[in-house]
Write an enzyme that holds these catalytic residues in place. Structure first.
Site, PDB file in Angstrom:
ATOM      1  N   GLN A  60       0.856  -1.200   0.000  1.00 11.99           N
ATOM      2  CA  GLN A  60       0.000   0.000   0.000  1.00 11.99           C
ATOM      3  C   GLN A  60       0.884   1.240   0.000  1.00 11.99           C
ATOM      4  O   GLN A  60       0.381   2.356  -0.072  1.00 11.99           O
ATOM      5  CB  GLN A  60      -0.874   0.012   1.259  1.00 11.99           C
ATOM      6  N   ASN A  61       2.183   1.045   0.116  1.00 10.45           N
ATOM      7  CA  ASN A  61       3.088   2.189   0.258  1.00 10.45           C
ATOM      8  C   ASN A  61       3.398   2.823  -1.089  1.00 10.45           C
ATOM      9  O   ASN A  61       3.505   2.143  -2.108  1.00 10.45           O
ATOM     10  CB  ASN A  61       4.388   1.757   0.934  1.00 10.45           C
ATOM     11  N   ASP A  81       6.114   4.929  -1.323  1.00 10.81           N
ATOM     12  CA  ASP A  81       7.454   5.509  -1.153  1.00 10.81           C
ATOM     13  C   ASP A  81       8.534   4.903  -2.053  1.00 10.81           C
ATOM     14  O   ASP A  81       9.645   5.445  -2.138  1.00 10.81           O
ATOM     15  CB  ASP A  81       7.884   5.436   0.319  1.00 10.81           C
ATOM     16  N   HIS A 109      -1.673   1.567  -3.993  1.00  9.12           N
ATOM     17  CA  HIS A 109      -2.071   2.968  -3.806  1.00  9.12           C
ATOM     18  C   HIS A 109      -1.188   3.929  -4.604  1.00  9.12           C
ATOM     19  O   HIS A 109      -1.133   5.114  -4.289  1.00  9.12           O
ATOM     20  CB  HIS A 109      -2.063   3.324  -2.309  1.00  9.12           C
ATOM     21  N   CYS A 117       0.675  19.568 -21.904  1.00  7.81           N
ATOM     22  CA  CYS A 117      -0.605  19.877 -22.568  1.00  7.81           C
ATOM     23  C   CYS A 117      -1.320  21.036 -21.871  1.00  7.81           C
ATOM     24  O   CYS A 117      -2.371  21.480 -22.323  1.00  7.81           O
ATOM     25  CB  CYS A 117      -1.511  18.641 -22.607  1.00  7.81           C
ATOM     26  N   GLY A 145       3.044  -4.430   9.038  1.00  6.24           N
ATOM     27  CA  GLY A 145       2.996  -2.980   9.262  1.00  6.24           C
ATOM     28  C   GLY A 145       1.825  -2.253   8.633  1.00  6.24           C
ATOM     29  O   GLY A 145       1.994  -1.155   8.116  1.00  6.24           O
ATOM     30  N   ASN A 197       3.438  -6.643  13.419  1.00  3.71           N
ATOM     31  CA  ASN A 197       3.007  -5.259  13.670  1.00  3.71           C
ATOM     32  C   ASN A 197       3.445  -4.873  15.078  1.00  3.71           C
ATOM     33  O   ASN A 197       3.601  -5.722  15.935  1.00  3.71           O
ATOM     34  CB  ASN A 197       1.473  -5.154  13.554  1.00  3.71           C
ATOM     35  N   GLU A 209       1.609  -3.518  17.136  1.00  4.18           N
ATOM     36  CA  GLU A 209       0.488  -3.715  18.069  1.00  4.18           C
ATOM     37  C   GLU A 209      -0.611  -4.548  17.409  1.00  4.18           C
ATOM     38  O   GLU A 209      -0.599  -4.744  16.191  1.00  4.18           O
ATOM     39  CB  GLU A 209      -0.068  -2.343  18.473  1.00  4.18           C
TER      40      GLU A 209
HETATM   41  C1  BJW Z   1       4.724  -0.938  12.564  1.00  2.00           C
HETATM   42  C2  BJW Z   1       5.921  -0.246  12.762  1.00  2.00           C
HETATM   43  C3  BJW Z   1       7.114  -0.999  12.742  1.00  2.00           C
HETATM   44  C4  BJW Z   1       4.305   1.169  12.840  1.00  2.00           C
HETATM   45  N1  BJW Z   1       7.054  -2.316  12.541  1.00  2.00           N
HETATM   46  N2  BJW Z   1       4.685  -2.237  12.388  1.00  2.00           N
HETATM   47  C5  BJW Z   1     -15.091  -1.077   2.998  1.00  2.00           C
HETATM   48  C6  BJW Z   1     -15.346  -0.804   4.338  1.00  2.00           C
HETATM   49  C7  BJW Z   1     -15.170   0.487   4.860  1.00  2.00           C
HETATM   50  C8  BJW Z   1     -14.725   1.537   4.040  1.00  2.00           C
HETATM   51  C9  BJW Z   1     -14.470   1.269   2.721  1.00  2.00           C
HETATM   52  C10 BJW Z   1     -14.650  -0.011   2.213  1.00  2.00           C
HETATM   53  N3  BJW Z   1     -14.297   0.012   0.898  1.00  2.00           N
HETATM   54  C11 BJW Z   1     -13.895   1.261   0.573  1.00  2.00           C
HETATM   55  C12 BJW Z   1     -14.001   2.053   1.655  1.00  2.00           C
HETATM   56  C13 BJW Z   1     -13.637   3.515   1.711  1.00  2.00           C
HETATM   57  C14 BJW Z   1     -12.159   3.766   1.905  1.00  2.00           C
HETATM   58  C15 BJW Z   1     -11.766   3.159   3.242  1.00  2.00           C
HETATM   59  O1  BJW Z   1     -11.205   2.089   3.331  1.00  2.00           O
HETATM   60  N4  BJW Z   1     -12.035   3.902   4.313  1.00  2.00           N
HETATM   61  C16 BJW Z   1     -11.714   3.426   5.668  1.00  2.00           C
HETATM   62  C17 BJW Z   1     -10.533   4.240   6.221  1.00  2.00           C
HETATM   63  C18 BJW Z   1     -12.932   3.605   6.512  1.00  2.00           C
HETATM   64  N5  BJW Z   1     -11.372   3.228   0.810  1.00  2.00           N
HETATM   65  C19 BJW Z   1     -11.171   3.919  -0.297  1.00  2.00           C
HETATM   66  O2  BJW Z   1     -11.689   5.011  -0.466  1.00  2.00           O
HETATM   67  C20 BJW Z   1     -10.333   3.271  -1.371  1.00  2.00           C
HETATM   68  N6  BJW Z   1     -11.041   3.340  -2.617  1.00  2.00           N
HETATM   69  C21 BJW Z   1     -12.066   2.550  -2.895  1.00  2.00           C
HETATM   70  O3  BJW Z   1     -12.403   1.611  -2.210  1.00  2.00           O
HETATM   71  O4  BJW Z   1     -12.698   2.891  -4.049  1.00  2.00           O
HETATM   72  C22 BJW Z   1     -13.887   2.212  -4.434  1.00  2.00           C
HETATM   73  C23 BJW Z   1     -14.248   2.731  -5.807  1.00  2.00           C
HETATM   74  C24 BJW Z   1     -14.512   1.818  -6.812  1.00  2.00           C
HETATM   75  C25 BJW Z   1     -14.827   2.280  -8.094  1.00  2.00           C
HETATM   76  C26 BJW Z   1     -14.886   3.651  -8.340  1.00  2.00           C
HETATM   77  C27 BJW Z   1     -14.608   4.559  -7.347  1.00  2.00           C
HETATM   78  C28 BJW Z   1     -14.289   4.099  -6.058  1.00  2.00           C
HETATM   79  C29 BJW Z   1      -9.046   4.076  -1.599  1.00  2.00           C
HETATM   80  C30 BJW Z   1      -8.152   4.065  -0.416  1.00  2.00           C
HETATM   81  C31 BJW Z   1      -6.941   4.966  -0.689  1.00  2.00           C
HETATM   82  C32 BJW Z   1      -6.046   5.110   0.518  1.00  2.00           C
HETATM   83  N7  BJW Z   1      -5.107   6.149   0.269  1.00  2.00           N
HETATM   84  C33 BJW Z   1      -4.057   6.413   1.245  1.00  2.00           C
HETATM   85  C34 BJW Z   1      -3.215   7.608   0.745  1.00  2.00           C
HETATM   86  C35 BJW Z   1      -2.322   7.141  -0.414  1.00  2.00           C
HETATM   87  C36 BJW Z   1      -1.516   8.260  -0.991  1.00  2.00           C
HETATM   88  C37 BJW Z   1      -0.577   8.885  -0.012  1.00  2.00           C
HETATM   89  O5  BJW Z   1       0.295   8.220   0.563  1.00  2.00           O
HETATM   90  O6  BJW Z   1      -0.692  10.089   0.181  1.00  2.00           O
HETATM   91  O7  BJW Z   1      -3.244   5.238   1.395  1.00  2.00           O
HETATM   92  S1  BJW Z   1      -4.656   6.695   2.900  1.00  2.00           S
HETATM   93  C38 BJW Z   1      -3.377   5.820   3.718  1.00  2.00           C
HETATM   94  O8  BJW Z   1      -3.910   4.641   4.369  1.00  2.00           O
HETATM   95  C39 BJW Z   1      -2.447   5.325   2.605  1.00  2.00           C
HETATM   96  C40 BJW Z   1      -2.097   3.957   3.105  1.00  2.00           C
HETATM   97  O9  BJW Z   1      -1.628   3.158   2.041  1.00  2.00           O
HETATM   98  C41 BJW Z   1      -3.371   3.476   3.717  1.00  2.00           C
HETATM   99  C42 BJW Z   1      -3.216   2.351   4.699  1.00  2.00           C
HETATM  100  O10 BJW Z   1      -2.466   2.758   5.808  1.00  2.00           O
HETATM  101  P1  BJW Z   1      -1.385   1.776   6.441  1.00  2.00           P
HETATM  102  O11 BJW Z   1      -0.348   1.474   5.462  1.00  2.00           O
HETATM  103  O12 BJW Z   1      -2.086   0.634   7.060  1.00  2.00           O
HETATM  104  O13 BJW Z   1      -0.696   2.730   7.531  1.00  2.00           O
HETATM  105  P2  BJW Z   1      -1.204   3.099   9.008  1.00  2.00           P
HETATM  106  O14 BJW Z   1      -0.478   4.299   9.428  1.00  2.00           O
HETATM  107  O15 BJW Z   1      -2.663   3.108   9.111  1.00  2.00           O
HETATM  108  O16 BJW Z   1      -0.705   1.850   9.888  1.00  2.00           O
HETATM  109  C43 BJW Z   1       0.662   1.602  10.127  1.00  2.00           C
HETATM  110  C44 BJW Z   1       0.757   0.319  10.927  1.00  2.00           C
HETATM  111  O17 BJW Z   1       2.130   0.000  11.074  1.00  2.00           O
HETATM  112  C45 BJW Z   1       0.176   0.464  12.352  1.00  2.00           C
HETATM  113  O18 BJW Z   1      -0.660  -0.660  12.584  1.00  2.00           O
HETATM  114  C46 BJW Z   1       1.406   0.428  13.259  1.00  2.00           C
HETATM  115  O19 BJW Z   1       1.168  -0.231  14.494  1.00  2.00           O
HETATM  116  C47 BJW Z   1       2.390  -0.345  12.415  1.00  2.00           C
HETATM  117  N8  BJW Z   1       3.811  -0.021  12.643  1.00  2.00           N
HETATM  118  N9  BJW Z   1       5.727   1.075  12.963  1.00  2.00           N
HETATM  119  C48 BJW Z   1       5.906  -2.917  12.410  1.00  2.00           C
HETATM  120  N10 BJW Z   1       8.396  -0.411  12.950  1.00  2.00           N
END
Ligand code: BJW
Length: 260
Positions: free
Chosen positions: A102-103, A105, A120, A151, A188, A214, A216
């Site tokens: 999902q990253n 970077d 993503h 463009c 993570g 993870n 936690e």
């Molecule tokens: C460690 C650590 C260490 C720390 N060692 N561990 C079903 C149910 C509910 C909602 C929805 C659903 N389906 C869709 C939705 C809506 C929405 C959604 O999910 N919302 C929820 C939040 C409620 N989803 C969307 O909108 C997605 N689109 C979609 O479904 O479209 C449907 C569609 C179809 C057709 C036409 C139109 C639409 C899109 C989601 C896009 C997410 N974008 C982001 C930003 C990306 C760009 C950017 O970087 O700027 O993606 S948001 C952000 O969250 C980013 C990440 O990839 C993503 C996930 O986060 P991640 O990676 O899990 O990070 P954290 O910070 O949350 O967690 C870090 C973890 O690491 C923690 O647990 C720590 O404990 C751990 N950790 N240090 C090990 N050293």
């Protein structure tokens, strides 16, 4: 009921034809890349609605770009950590392998991962909102904010914002891998953003051995066969190496005795 552990996981990986790994921001945390929802996470300081939605970009492209330019400059100084490298090494040994990240970077690629899908998008790619063409390697810091395509259209980061569809082919590959792998490793991610967060459940339903790493517990902990809590950069090299594990994993009390 087996408690699993490094040796059980290693044994399963050795026998597996297909291995899949899902990563989130936590895998890059030890490289200095901020997570989204952790203590110092981006969403603790900034509102996602203001910066990571198509509406936010339409409303204020300059603000959105300033934030992304700052993140691009920050990530440009970061290097892969032992967790990225352990995942790249795992790929080299597996007959069929897919890293689903999902990253945005680019650190997995920098660590040597090749068979990967970026669900993503990628911070280093931009896309024209008018002609949809993508371009890589736009300079950071940007000379002009917001940047424009040749463009004349606005360029946007080629990442997936809330409410936007994930890229179709990478998403299909990710679900295929979740449905067909024997081992599914999750590293993570807070596992709250869908559809990526559904993948471990799909893997589990298709009889994969699901292992979570993870800091936690997460919503996935209850479905994982093993959950290892701590830093990925410390746990993964040990978990994926051939040396025996000094520490047992946290056993999952809800795991069925019949589960694989
Ligand atoms: C460690 C650590 C260490 C720390 N060692 N561990 C079903 C149910 C509910 C909602 C929805 C659903 N389906 C869709 C939705 C809506 C929405 C959604 O999910 N919302 C929820 C939040 C409620 N989803 C969307 O909108 C997605 N689109 C979609 O479904 O479209 C449907 C569609 C179809 C057709 C036409 C139109 C639409 C899109 C989601 C896009 C997410 N974008 C982001 C930003 C990306 C760009 C950017 O970087 O700027 O993606 S948001 C952000 O969250 C980013 C990440 O990839 C993503 C996930 O986060 P991640 O990676 O899990 O990070 P954290 O910070 O949350 O967690 C870090 C973890 O690491 C923690 O647990 C720590 O404990 C751990 N950790 N240090 C090990 N050293």
């Amino acid at each position: 009921m087996s408690q699993g552990g490094a040796s059980e996981l290693q044994d399963r990986i050795r026998r597996a034809e297909r291995v899949a790994v899902l990563t989130g921001a936590g895998v890059s945390a030890e490289s200095g890349v901020p997570t989204f929802r952790g203590t110092d996470g981006l969403w603790r300081q900034y509102r996602a609605e203001d910066l990571a939605t198509p509406e936010a970009f339409r409303r204020d492209p300059r603000l959105v770009w300033e934030w992304y330019d700052w993140r691009r400059q920050l990530v440009a100084t970061c290097q892969p950590n032992p967790a990225h490298r352990a995942i790249a090494a795992l790929e080299r040994d597996a007959p069929e392998f897919l890293l689903i990240t999902q990253n945005v970077d680019g650190l997995h690629r920098k660590a040597g991962s090749v068979r990967l899908v970026e669900l993503h998008g990628n911070l280093w790619r931009v896309r024209c909102v008018r002609d949809e063409r993508t371009t890589e390697n736009l300079e950071a810091p940007l000379q002009d904010i917001p940047p424009r395509c040749t463009c004349g259209g606005l360029l946007r980061p080629d990442v997936v914002w809330f409410g936007e569809a994930l890229p179709a082919e990478p998403l299909r590959q990710a679900f295929d891998a979740a449905q067909s792998c024997e081992v599914f490793l999750v590293v993570g991610t807070s596992a709250v953003v869908h559809p990526a967060a559904s993948l471990p459940g799909v893997a589990r339903e298709h009889d994969a051995y699901v292992v979570e790493v993870n800091l936690e517990p997460t919503p996935l902990t209850s479905i994982a066969h093993e959950s290892h809590h701590g830093k990925a950069g410390e746990i993964l090299p040990r978990l994926l190496s051939t040396s025996p594990s000094p520490q047992p994993p946290t056993p999952n009390p809800r795991r069925s005795p019949c589960s694989p």
